[in-house]
Design a protein around this motif. Sequence first.
Motif, PDB file in Angstrom:
ATOM      1  N   ASP A  76     -11.249 -10.273 -11.367  1.00  0.00           N
ATOM      2  CA  ASP A  76     -11.461 -11.698 -11.174  1.00  0.00           C
ATOM      3  C   ASP A  76     -11.263 -12.472 -12.482  1.00  0.00           C
ATOM      4  O   ASP A  76     -11.649 -13.623 -12.604  1.00  0.00           O
ATOM      5  CB  ASP A  76     -12.854 -11.988 -10.603  1.00  0.00           C
ATOM      6  N   GLY A  77     -10.660 -11.794 -13.466  1.00  0.00           N
ATOM      7  CA  GLY A  77     -10.403 -12.428 -14.745  1.00  0.00           C
ATOM      8  C   GLY A  77     -11.442 -12.101 -15.794  1.00  0.00           C
ATOM      9  O   GLY A  77     -11.136 -12.065 -16.991  1.00  0.00           O
ATOM     10  N   SER A  78     -12.674 -11.843 -15.385  1.00  0.00           N
ATOM     11  CA  SER A  78     -13.735 -11.507 -16.329  1.00  0.00           C
ATOM     12  C   SER A  78     -14.307 -10.123 -16.082  1.00  0.00           C
ATOM     13  O   SER A  78     -14.978  -9.567 -16.938  1.00  0.00           O
ATOM     14  CB  SER A  78     -14.868 -12.542 -16.245  1.00  0.00           C
ATOM     15  N   ASP A  79     -14.045  -9.561 -14.937  1.00  0.00           N
ATOM     16  CA  ASP A  79     -14.558  -8.243 -14.586  1.00  0.00           C
ATOM     17  C   ASP A  79     -13.516  -7.538 -13.736  1.00  0.00           C
ATOM     18  O   ASP A  79     -12.651  -8.180 -13.127  1.00  0.00           O
ATOM     19  CB  ASP A  79     -15.867  -8.375 -13.811  1.00  0.00           C
ATOM     20  N   SER A  80     -13.567  -6.221 -13.708  1.00  0.00           N
ATOM     21  CA  SER A  80     -12.613  -5.466 -12.888  1.00  0.00           C
ATOM     22  C   SER A  80     -13.280  -4.229 -12.323  1.00  0.00           C
ATOM     23  O   SER A  80     -14.210  -3.678 -12.914  1.00  0.00           O
ATOM     24  CB  SER A  80     -11.379  -5.073 -13.698  1.00  0.00           C
ATOM     25  N   VAL A  81     -12.807  -3.800 -11.185  1.00  0.00           N
ATOM     26  CA  VAL A  81     -13.323  -2.621 -10.498  1.00  0.00           C
ATOM     27  C   VAL A  81     -12.145  -1.833  -9.950  1.00  0.00           C
ATOM     28  O   VAL A  81     -11.184  -2.409  -9.440  1.00  0.00           O
ATOM     29  CB  VAL A  81     -14.264  -3.016  -9.337  1.00  0.00           C
ATOM     30  N   HIS A  82     -12.220  -0.516 -10.054  1.00  0.00           N
ATOM     31  CA  HIS A  82     -11.196   0.353  -9.481  1.00  0.00           C
ATOM     32  C   HIS A  82     -11.686   0.920  -8.157  1.00  0.00           C
ATOM     33  O   HIS A  82     -12.863   1.248  -8.009  1.00  0.00           O
ATOM     34  CB  HIS A  82     -10.888   1.520 -10.429  1.00  0.00           C
ATOM     35  N   MET A  83     -10.793   1.027  -7.196  1.00  0.00           N
ATOM     36  CA  MET A  83     -11.126   1.721  -5.961  1.00  0.00           C
ATOM     37  C   MET A  83      -9.957   2.620  -5.591  1.00  0.00           C
ATOM     38  O   MET A  83      -8.805   2.345  -5.940  1.00  0.00           O
ATOM     39  CB  MET A  83     -11.436   0.755  -4.817  1.00  0.00           C
ATOM     40  N   SER A  84     -10.270   3.735  -4.935  1.00  0.00           N
ATOM     41  CA  SER A  84      -9.253   4.654  -4.452  1.00  0.00           C
ATOM     42  C   SER A  84      -9.177   4.551  -2.942  1.00  0.00           C
ATOM     43  O   SER A  84     -10.208   4.533  -2.264  1.00  0.00           O
ATOM     44  CB  SER A  84      -9.598   6.093  -4.858  1.00  0.00           C
ATOM     45  N   VAL A  85      -7.966   4.489  -2.414  1.00  0.00           N
ATOM     46  CA  VAL A  85      -7.748   4.371  -0.980  1.00  0.00           C
ATOM     47  C   VAL A  85      -6.889   5.547  -0.524  1.00  0.00           C
ATOM     48  O   VAL A  85      -5.787   5.750  -1.030  1.00  0.00           O
ATOM     49  CB  VAL A  85      -7.043   3.047  -0.621  1.00  0.00           C
ATOM     50  N   THR A  86      -7.404   6.340   0.405  1.00  0.00           N
ATOM     51  CA  THR A  86      -6.665   7.478   0.946  1.00  0.00           C
ATOM     52  C   THR A  86      -6.689   7.399   2.461  1.00  0.00           C
ATOM     53  O   THR A  86      -7.752   7.277   3.064  1.00  0.00           O
ATOM     54  CB  THR A  86      -7.299   8.813   0.513  1.00  0.00           C
ATOM     55  N   ALA A  87      -5.512   7.431   3.065  1.00  0.00           N
ATOM     56  CA  ALA A  87      -5.403   7.352   4.522  1.00  0.00           C
ATOM     57  C   ALA A  87      -4.691   8.594   5.040  1.00  0.00           C
ATOM     58  O   ALA A  87      -3.640   8.975   4.526  1.00  0.00           O
ATOM     59  CB  ALA A  87      -4.637   6.094   4.937  1.00  0.00           C
ATOM     60  N   VAL A  88      -5.281   9.230   6.048  1.00  0.00           N
ATOM     61  CA  VAL A  88      -4.706  10.426   6.661  1.00  0.00           C
ATOM     62  C   VAL A  88      -4.586  10.191   8.159  1.00  0.00           C
ATOM     63  O   VAL A  88      -5.559   9.799   8.811  1.00  0.00           O
ATOM     64  CB  VAL A  88      -5.583  11.671   6.402  1.00  0.00           C
ATOM     65  N   ARG A  89      -3.409  10.424   8.704  1.00  0.00           N
ATOM     66  CA  ARG A  89      -3.203  10.259  10.148  1.00  0.00           C
ATOM     67  C   ARG A  89      -3.314  11.591  10.857  1.00  0.00           C
ATOM     68  O   ARG A  89      -2.717  12.590  10.438  1.00  0.00           O
ATOM     69  CB  ARG A  89      -1.825   9.657  10.432  1.00  0.00           C
TER      70      ARG A  89
END
Length: 239
Positions: A190-203
């Motif tokens: 958001d310009g002052s803070d950051s967060v990492h997320m991991s996205v994994t999709a399995v069909r």
Amino acid sequence: MPTLRSIVFAVAVVPALTFTAACSDSKGDDAKNSGPISSSSRADNPSGGGGTGKAASNEQLQKAMLLPADLGGSWAADPEGVGGDAKMTLLKEECMPVVGLFSPLSGAVQPDGKAEAGFTNDASAVAMTVRLTSFKNAEKVLADAQSALDECPLITGKDADGGSISLTVTTAAAPKLGDQSVAFAANISDGSDSVHMSVTAVRAGNTVETMVTTSADGAAAPADETLLKKQVEKIAQIG
């Protein structure tokens, strides 16, 4: 007002931040570093589903959802760790398949069935949201997401308060599970803070399991393949 970090950790996914997103036309260095989404098709442990035809209902998906007892260790259910159905309105339709993996209502194709659950791990300080979505043509949903990453390495938008948010996507190794899989890491700022997320999709057939994980310190927390496999096995039991 809660920080971006606290909001994302609380719900594990960005849909809790309702904002209008726009894919950047300028790829620049982010595009060079991001590359296409990592994908595996007809993997080592196929479910046998072809990805077209009948889609599971909400009730069927809810019954197939992982439970804390399935996870083991220090995992516990977290009702507040579910992102909900906040919708992101995209400027470029090409980005919709990517965002749809972690925000179903924002996808190019709306799911026929869906269920979700939130979990936290006190030992590792990881928050995880598991989403199950079903489609009449789930194979195309994941294939379109793979193609869309070339057009959307950077997604920018506004939060509910009008503040700017950017989402940078980078390639991750897709697990060899199910009939098809994709994975990526996303940095939300958001310009002052950051967060990492991991996205994994399995069909698995016409059902897509998506695990979205983040950690309390904001670092990326890749999905656990053991948990992904357990969820695939439960999906296979859907009648």
